[in-house]
Design a protein around this motif. Structure first.
Motif, mmCIF file in Angstrom:
data_model
loop_
_atom_site.group_PDB
_atom_site.id
_atom_site.type_symbol
_atom_site.label_atom_id
_atom_site.label_comp_id
_atom_site.label_asym_id
_atom_site.label_seq_id
_atom_site.Cartn_x
_atom_site.Cartn_y
_atom_site.Cartn_z
ATOM 1 N N SER A 18 -20.069 4.064 1.487
ATOM 2 C CA SER A 18 -21.522 3.458 1.069
ATOM 3 C C SER A 18 -21.404 2.337 0.034
ATOM 4 C CB SER A 18 -21.978 4.409 0.056
ATOM 5 O OG SER A 18 -22.125 5.833 0.764
ATOM 6 N N LYS A 25 -16.475 -0.791 3.192
ATOM 7 C CA LYS A 25 -17.147 0.109 4.299
ATOM 8 C C LYS A 25 -16.009 0.473 5.325
ATOM 9 C CE LYS A 25 -21.921 -1.264 3.575
ATOM 10 N NZ LYS A 25 -22.507 -0.008 3.371
ATOM 11 N N THR A 47 -22.798 11.787 8.640
ATOM 12 C CA THR A 47 -23.857 11.183 9.845
ATOM 13 C C THR A 47 -25.044 10.705 9.168
ATOM 14 O OG1 THR A 47 -23.110 13.228 10.917
ATOM 15 C CG2 THR A 47 -25.375 12.262 11.629
ATOM 16 N N ASN A 48 -25.442 10.815 8.023
ATOM 17 C CA ASN A 48 -26.584 10.233 7.546
ATOM 18 C C ASN A 48 -26.407 8.523 7.078
ATOM 19 O OD1 ASN A 48 -28.394 12.521 7.926
ATOM 20 N ND2 ASN A 48 -28.102 13.287 5.887
ATOM 21 N N GLN A 49 -25.021 8.697 6.536
ATOM 22 C CA GLN A 49 -24.831 7.615 5.994
ATOM 23 C C GLN A 49 -24.631 6.482 7.286
ATOM 24 O OE1 GLN A 49 -24.293 6.114 3.093
ATOM 25 N NE2 GLN A 49 -23.373 4.087 3.895
ATOM 26 N N ARG A 51 -26.315 6.771 10.144
ATOM 27 C CA ARG A 51 -27.637 6.290 10.661
ATOM 28 C C ARG A 51 -28.239 5.241 9.472
ATOM 29 N NH1 ARG A 51 -29.472 12.403 11.997
ATOM 30 N NH2 ARG A 51 -28.397 12.350 14.027
ATOM 31 N N LYS A 52 -28.240 5.409 8.450
ATOM 32 C CA LYS A 52 -28.619 4.474 7.402
ATOM 33 C C LYS A 52 -28.424 3.174 7.320
ATOM 34 C CE LYS A 52 -27.718 4.182 2.934
ATOM 35 N NZ LYS A 52 -27.494 4.647 1.652
ATOM 36 N N VAL A 53 -26.958 2.994 7.721
ATOM 37 C CA VAL A 53 -26.284 1.662 7.780
ATOM 38 C C VAL A 53 -26.595 1.019 9.222
ATOM 39 C CG1 VAL A 53 -23.917 0.440 7.841
ATOM 40 C CG2 VAL A 53 -24.507 2.035 5.938
ATOM 41 N N ALA A 55 -29.145 1.612 10.958
ATOM 42 C CA ALA A 55 -30.953 1.167 11.196
ATOM 43 C C ALA A 55 -30.873 -0.146 10.385
ATOM 44 C CB ALA A 55 -31.576 2.220 10.565
ATOM 45 N N SER A 56 -30.130 -0.234 9.197
ATOM 46 C CA SER A 56 -30.353 -1.295 8.387
ATOM 47 C C SER A 56 -29.679 -2.672 8.747
ATOM 48 C CB SER A 56 -30.121 -1.079 6.730
ATOM 49 O OG SER A 56 -29.016 -0.863 6.602
ATOM 50 N N HIS A 57 -28.569 -2.486 9.233
ATOM 51 C CA HIS A 57 -27.775 -3.528 10.147
ATOM 52 C C HIS A 57 -26.998 -3.244 11.376
ATOM 53 C CE1 HIS A 57 -27.626 -5.281 5.991
ATOM 54 N NE2 HIS A 57 -27.100 -4.245 5.568
ATOM 55 N N GLU A 61 -22.658 -1.536 13.647
ATOM 56 C CA GLU A 61 -22.469 -0.428 14.561
ATOM 57 C C GLU A 61 -21.322 -1.255 15.597
ATOM 58 O OE1 GLU A 61 -24.597 1.816 18.166
ATOM 59 O OE2 GLU A 61 -25.691 0.952 16.682
#
Length: 72
Positions: A18, A25, A47-49, A51-53, A55-57, A61
């Motif tokens: 995070s 990271k 998993t949520n972390q 997805r959050k990253v 979606a924003s960057h 990926e």
């Protein structure tokens, strides 16, 4: 590192994932991909972390978290 029980450090690995700096990271994703398994307590947080990253960057990926997502 491999072969030792480091389940106590799972939440710390999530904290590194995070971090605001990309180098931190990247270390967090490497540690997670090497240490986490299906029974790890913080899999939902991981998993949520991701997805959050993701979606924003979207570029993250391709370079950082792609290995973690693809290793499952």
């Amino acid at each position: 590192m491999l072969g030792y029980d480091i389940s106590w450090a799972a939440f710390n690995i999530i904290e590194v994932m995070s971090a605001s700096k990309f180098t931190f990271k990247r270390i967090g994703y490497l540690a997670a991909s090497q240490c986490f398994h299906e029974g790890t307590d913080v899999i939902m947080l991981t998993t949520n972390q991701i997805r959050k990253v993701g979606a924003s960057h979207p570029a993250m990926e391709a370079c950082g978290e792609g290995g973690l997502v693809g290793s499952g």
